[in-house]
Design an enzyme around this catalytic site. Structure first.
Site, short mmCIF file in Angstrom:
data_model
loop_
_atom_site.label_atom_id
_atom_site.label_comp_id
_atom_site.label_asym_id
_atom_site.label_seq_id
_atom_site.Cartn_x
_atom_site.Cartn_y
_atom_site.Cartn_z
N GLN A 1 10.62 74.91 -41.69
CA GLN A 1 11.82 74.11 -41.44
C GLN A 1 11.94 73.75 -39.96
O GLN A 1 12.84 73.00 -39.59
CB GLN A 1 13.08 74.89 -41.86
CG GLN A 1 13.11 75.23 -43.34
CD GLN A 1 14.27 76.15 -43.71
OE1 GLN A 1 14.06 77.12 -44.42
NE2 GLN A 1 15.49 75.86 -43.27
N ARG B 1 21.10 79.50 -46.59
CA ARG B 1 22.05 78.41 -46.76
C ARG B 1 23.38 78.71 -46.07
O ARG B 1 24.46 78.57 -46.65
CB ARG B 1 22.28 78.11 -48.24
CG ARG B 1 22.74 76.66 -48.45
CD ARG B 1 22.65 76.24 -49.90
NE ARG B 1 23.01 74.81 -49.99
CZ ARG B 1 22.85 74.08 -51.07
NH1 ARG B 1 22.32 74.59 -52.14
NH2 ARG B 1 23.21 72.81 -51.09
N CYS B 2 23.29 79.17 -44.84
CA CYS B 2 24.51 79.37 -44.06
C CYS B 2 24.17 79.38 -42.60
O CYS B 2 23.03 79.53 -42.21
CB CYS B 2 25.22 80.66 -44.47
SG CYS B 2 24.63 82.14 -43.64
N GLU C 1 25.96 73.68 -46.36
CA GLU C 1 26.11 75.09 -46.71
C GLU C 1 27.53 75.49 -47.08
O GLU C 1 27.75 76.63 -47.50
CB GLU C 1 25.63 75.93 -45.52
CG GLU C 1 24.20 75.62 -45.17
CD GLU C 1 23.86 75.97 -43.74
OE1 GLU C 1 22.68 76.14 -43.45
OE2 GLU C 1 24.77 76.06 -42.90
#
Lengths: 792, 292
Positions: free
Chosen positions: A221, A368-369, A738
């Site tokens: 990523q 996802r945060c 998120e």
């Protein structure tokens, strides 16, 4: 005449995702689709025990398998100073184990062979002799006086404690508690979960001795951070390293860290002078790569009788596994946990944190945060739920009394964040109306008379998204800004590259929409490329919902600078001075004479064929954007459930999500993000976790144990929007990727608790499996999720 | 997926398939739907020398009721064929109830009924319905056919009574002598999850009296639990009163041999068994009342 922004796929258009053209046809190009001439295949042998000293490793039988080219062990890595590597949190992590294994699934040896079948066959022939050591699977065990020392490789590491950390105002908070009418407490475990992207991690390292160039196709990523890390770890010159992150099958934070497999494949390519492909299997991904959460959250709240929050204390005990490998900004030891209560007016707050090593996989990635914000907000909303009950106050009313009011912005939180915008109460009102809040209590009482258990839960949050700014946020010293490069071609078509890296977010669609909005070039005329460090401008990658707040802003700024140059060209073409030029979408015209104008495409052609004297040819720009602040989206979620008292099974009757992420570039993609995030939130609340038995065996190592919800059980979600533009972002957007994962879990849990708390239970740890809910109903006692789980 | 090396055969007749099995000396494995076998190959828990794909053998894909009402299910009948079957709803309601709960809809398109029974997974749905319904497996080998009562067929976890050179070609489930009633309930954490507990109940009703009751459990022991005697003892010759239902549910729950794990404690699983037996029987009693 100006172009119609929606027609050209600009801001606000629910444009179909252009990347889906290839994804839904199965034509995406992932790392495993890349085939290079002469490529070899690598398989990793993993430890089947959680804590053991390595007495010997015998690889002789593996070497004898026909087609095997190389067998690597920790000893061979150590000879090249590569047995250990740095983590993103300034710790070290074993690449291949040398002294002992510290978690089940740890990398012990690697086989490089002509095909993956041979590599796997040969791996099975490696004989490792272990001497078993006592195993630690939770922080209680880790801090026990007779606990074995997990990190005996480190100097100055006499215990299993990694850090003590604190933030906030201790004395002010103590004072608030002295003045409190009511003190409420909560004690939770946010279980270990895993981002589990459908595509596991993998790499193809291709070292060319003749040029000295190392090309690595990698599931990352953050390709530029990886390039820097490879330069430092492998001591290769940065200009000779090219990281290519092709299509990614999801990331969710799992593909931010550097993993041993990447490093081993690079060394293997250097040694064999052949490209070496490593593709992890699903189990390898689940048991060894970056997990999320696994933190114990203890809270106390000081309250006035009328419901006003006076102060808040929080203590976190985090389980980091065998290596402290959290992906997080350098300044913070437990991510942005101190963003807790950012949407509430809390005068005083104090947070203490302790982290421990255990015999579990390393990680602590931001699943996802935005760096532990999920835990922070889950804690916040479970604490709010408990406090409202302790006060005897309505859940919605208690929140509305304490939420930051619209006229209080900019608002400095007790932990020092500056929130800058929002309409929190309006979001509450929209949600309450949609869920039927006012009539619920009556409905609940009626149902209870007939033996049915209904519950309603609320969760709200504002989340710090979009790290930087660079003053406060860096990773390994690299400041957290981002970048965009826009080149407009002669015919008015364009290519845009950014330092972010899409992995399902839809950058190829939405970035083009931002350019369309700024320049009036149809979005279909703009191609977006990311992920190749030889072509993309330097950026920090995509995670923590930072792409739109940072790279997206850079896109707007690059487009604006291109427009500024185009304006000069327009003045030249229209033979007027620049001051007399007006802009409307897609077109410059002469002030006072609207018909006399040139399009942005006319200007593009002129930039290469008819530029003014003295002007540098071309129409392009590279922009680096360092945001002045984080962005602060808000969410208010309402969930209604029914619990079956005979089994503990619960069903979602209705779920209402109100999101304010500022200006929405592509509403359809925003809704997709919220739907996906709510599904993951439902998973964590209902079924999904990784746990361990007392021997450190991972339970959750495959998709029969680690449950991903499917369309069959995922409830429907009703989405609503409120729009409060971000005051500092060029297009008013805030992060959204998120929000739903962060705010969602507490809504489900609070709803189930609301249905069963008449028994006296205060907390059931996630996931709220039927057996746990049933136990709480039967006993009225809290149900803890702390491992080890008892397996007979 | 990178399984161990294996040879692949795709015979077009049963005789040919049996000959391959016979030659293999026990190193061959039948591939029908592959929904359990292929994951085991992936994990290398299974490493057969030869896979014998029977999907090209004609005549195995049908299910039908013969003239006395016996249900025949061929070796290539998919779970989905039974889920959408037009013939089993009234004659074999226990199977009909289980059909939509087997695995998940994707698996149901490929996996086979007979393959599932052969797999002998203690959590298997079909084996439980077979035990509750008194079914048999027809095995065919070099010396012809034989019928094996399912209770002698499923020997233990992942172990069945087939000889190495036999193929299970058909499942046979007898009809009720009176009215067939039944149900199947499964507690799973997610569609497709292994059962925390499953209950199959099969009743042969004469009027409102239970002529014969059958029951089997999945997920609550090291094998499919045969609770036929327990439920039959409680219900045979009786009507479905709340008291009789309660007694039957207690008797069946006592047969469960659950173990504690991450899906729940042994006590919880036993409680689920009791709850499900009671629910299935109450539903049947309720529908009887409606009919009357």
């Amino acid at each position: 005449m100006s172009v119609d922004e929606i027609k050209i796929g600009g801001m606000g258009a629910s444009r179909r995702r252009v990347e889906d053209n290839r994804f839904i046809r199965g034509k995406g190009k992932y790392v495993d689709d890349v085939v290079l001439p002469g490529m070899l295949h690598m398989e990793i042998l993993r430890a089947d025990v959680a804590h053991a000293r390595i007495k010997s490793i015998d690889t002789s039988a593996a070497w004898e398998v026909p087609g095997v080219r190389l067998v690597l062990t920790g000893e061979m890595m150590a000879a090249r100073n590569l047995a250990w590597m740095p983590t993103l949190s300034y710790d070290t992590q074993a690449v291949l184990a040398t002294d002992k294994v510290r978690f089940q699934g740890q990398e012990v040896a690697a086989v490089i062979a002509d095909d993956p079948y041979i590599a796997k066959d040969a791996c099975a022939k490696i004989v490792v002799e272990y001497e078993a050591l006592p195993v630690i699977v939770n922080p209680d065990q880790a801090q026990s006086p007779d606990a074995p020392l997990i990190r005996d490789d480190k100097e100055n590491q006499p215990t299993n404690k990694i850090f003590d950390w604190e933030i906030g105002d201790k004395s002010g908070t103590d004072k608030a508690f002295e003045e409190a009418d009511v003190i409420s407490t909560i004690d939770l475990h946010y279980p270990r979960s895993h981002p589990s992207p459908l595509e596991p991690c993998g790499s193809i390292a291709d070292y060319d001795r003749s040029t000295g160039k190392l090309t690595v196709y990698m599931t990352t990523q953050a390709p530029h951070i990886i390039r820097a890390a490879v330069a430092m770890v492998a001591e290769l010159p940065e200009h000779q390293i090219r990281i290519i992150s092709p299509d990614l099958g999801g990331g969710f934070g799992n593909k931010v860290p550097v993993y041993p497999g990447y490093v081993i494949s690079i060394l293997a390519s250097i040694l064999t002078e052949r490209p070496v492909k490593w593709i992890e299997d699903k189990t390898g991904n689940l048991i060894s790569t970056g997990f999320g959460r696994d933190v114990y959250l203890q809270g106390q709240m000081a309250l006035r009788k009328d419901g006003k929050i006076l102060g808040m204390r929080m203590h976190t005990i985090s389980d980091h596994g065998a290596f402290y490998a959290d992906a997080q900004p350098t300044k913070f030891k437990i991510g942005l946990m101190h963003s807790t209560f950012a949407c509430y007016d809390v005068p005083a707050a104090h947070l203490t944190s302790t982290g421990y090593y255990t015999n579990k996989a390393p990680g602590g990635v931001a699943y996802r945060c935005s760096f532990r914000v999920t835990e922070a907000m889950f804690f916040q909303e479970r604490m709010m739920h408990a406090a409202a009950n302790d006060l005897g106050m309505d859940q919605a009313e208690f929140r509305r009394v304490n939420l930051v009011k619209d006229d209080m912005f900019p608002y400095r939180t007790a932990f020092g964040f500056l929130t800058d915008s929002g309409q929190y109460d309006k979001c509450m009102q929209v949600g309450m109306e949609a869920i039927g809040y006012d009539t619920f209590k009556e409905e609940q009482e009626e149902a209870r008379k007939r033996g049915r258990l209904l519950g309603l839960g609320i969760s709200t949050m504002t989340e710090p998204l979009g790290a930087g700014n660079s003053r406060e946020y860096d990773i390994l010293g690299i400041k957290m800004f981002d970048s965009a490069e826009l080149r407009v071609h002669m015919t008015g078509k364009a290519i845009l590259r950014t330092g972010a890296k899409t992995q399902g977010q839809g950058h190829e669609t939405t970035w083009a929409q931002i350019v369309a909005h700024e320049l009036g070039i149809p979005a279909d005329d703009i191609v977006v490329e990311e992920g190749d460090t030889d072509t993309a401008p330097f950026g920090m990658g995509t995670y923590a919902s930072r792409s739109t707040p940072v790279a997206g802003a850079a896109v707007a700024m690059a487009a604006r600078k291109v427009r500024a140059k185009a304006r000069k060209i327009a003045a030249h073409l229209l033979e007027v001075s620049e001051e007399d030029i007006e802009w409307e979408l897609g077109r410059f015209y002469v002030r006072g004479n609207h018909d006399r104008g040139v399009t942005i495409q006319d200007c593009a052609l002129a930039a290469y064929s008819n530029m003014p004297d003295g002007m540098e040819p071309g129409l392009e720009n590279v922009s680096y954007y360092d945001p002045p602040n984080l962005t602060w989206p808000f969410a208010a979620y309402f969930c209604k459930v029914e619990v079956d008292p005979a089994t503990g099974v619960w069903d979602v009757l209705k779920f209402v999500a109100v999101d304010d992420c500022g200006v929405r570039i592509n509403p359809m993609i925003v809704e997709g993000q919220v739907m996906g995030g709510l599904t993951e939130a439902y998973a964590m609340a209902n079924m999904q976790y990784i746990t361990f038995d007392e021997s450190g065996n991972c339970i959750g190592s495959n998709y029969m144990d680690y449950l991903l919800p499917t369309a069959w059980e995922t409830p429907g979600f009703e989405l609503h929007e409120v729009v409060t533009p971000c005051p500092h972002h060029p297009i008013g957007a805030k992060g959204i990727g998120e929000c739903a994962t962060v705010a969602g879990p507490a809504a489900f849990v609070n709803a189930v608790m609301n249905a069963i708390e008449h028994t006296g239970v205060r907390n059931v740890d996630m996931p709220l499996q039927p057996n746990r809910v049933f136990e709480a109903l039967q006993t009225g006692q809290d149900v803890s999720g702390m491992p080890p789980v008892k397996v007979e | 997926m990178y399984p161990s090396r294996f040879a692949y055969e795709a015979p077009t007749s049963l005789a040919e398939a049996i000959a391959i099995l016979d030659r293999s000396g026990g190193e061959a494995k039948i591939l029908a739907g592959g929904q359990s076998l292929v994951p085991m190959l992936k994990l290398r828990f299974a490493a057969p020398g030869t896979l014998v794909d029977i999907n090209n053998i004609p005549g195995l894909g049908e299910h039908w009721l013969d003239k006395d009402g016996t249900l025949h299910i061929g070796a290539l009948v998919r779970h989905e064929d039974l889920e959408y079957s037009t013939v089993i709803a009234d004659s074999h309601p226990t199977l009909a109830a289980a059909a939509e709960l087997v695995a998940d809809p994707i698996v149901r398109t490929r996996g086979t009924f007979v393959g599932s029974v052969c797999h002998a997974d203690p959590q298997g749905d079909w084996a439980a319905t077979m035990v509750a319904s008194g079914g048999q497996i027809i095995a065919q080998g070099p010396n012809g056919r034989r019928a094996i009562d399912v209770r002698e067929f499923v020997l233990g976890p992942f172990t069945n009574a087939l000889a190495y050179n036999e193929i299970a070609v058909e499942a046979v489930i007898p009809p009720a002598t009176g009215t067939a009633k039944g149900g199947y309930l499964k507690l799973e954490r997610r569609v497709g999850d292994f059962a925390t507990a499953s209950v199959a109940v099969n009743l042969d009703m004469h009027g409102d009296t239970v002529h014969r009751a059958g029951c089997a459990l999945a997920g609550v022991g090291g094998r499919t639990i045969d609770a036929n005697d327990a439920i039959n003892g409680a219900l045979k010759g009786k009507t479905l009163t709340p008291e009789n239902i309660e007694a039957a549910a207690d008797a069946v729950a006592a047969m469960a041999e659950p173990r504690s794990d991450h899906r729940g404690s042994a006590d919880y699983k036993r409680h689920i068994v009791k709850t499900f037996v009671s629910r299935i029987l109450s539903n049947i009693a309720h529908s009887e009342q409606k009919a009357a």
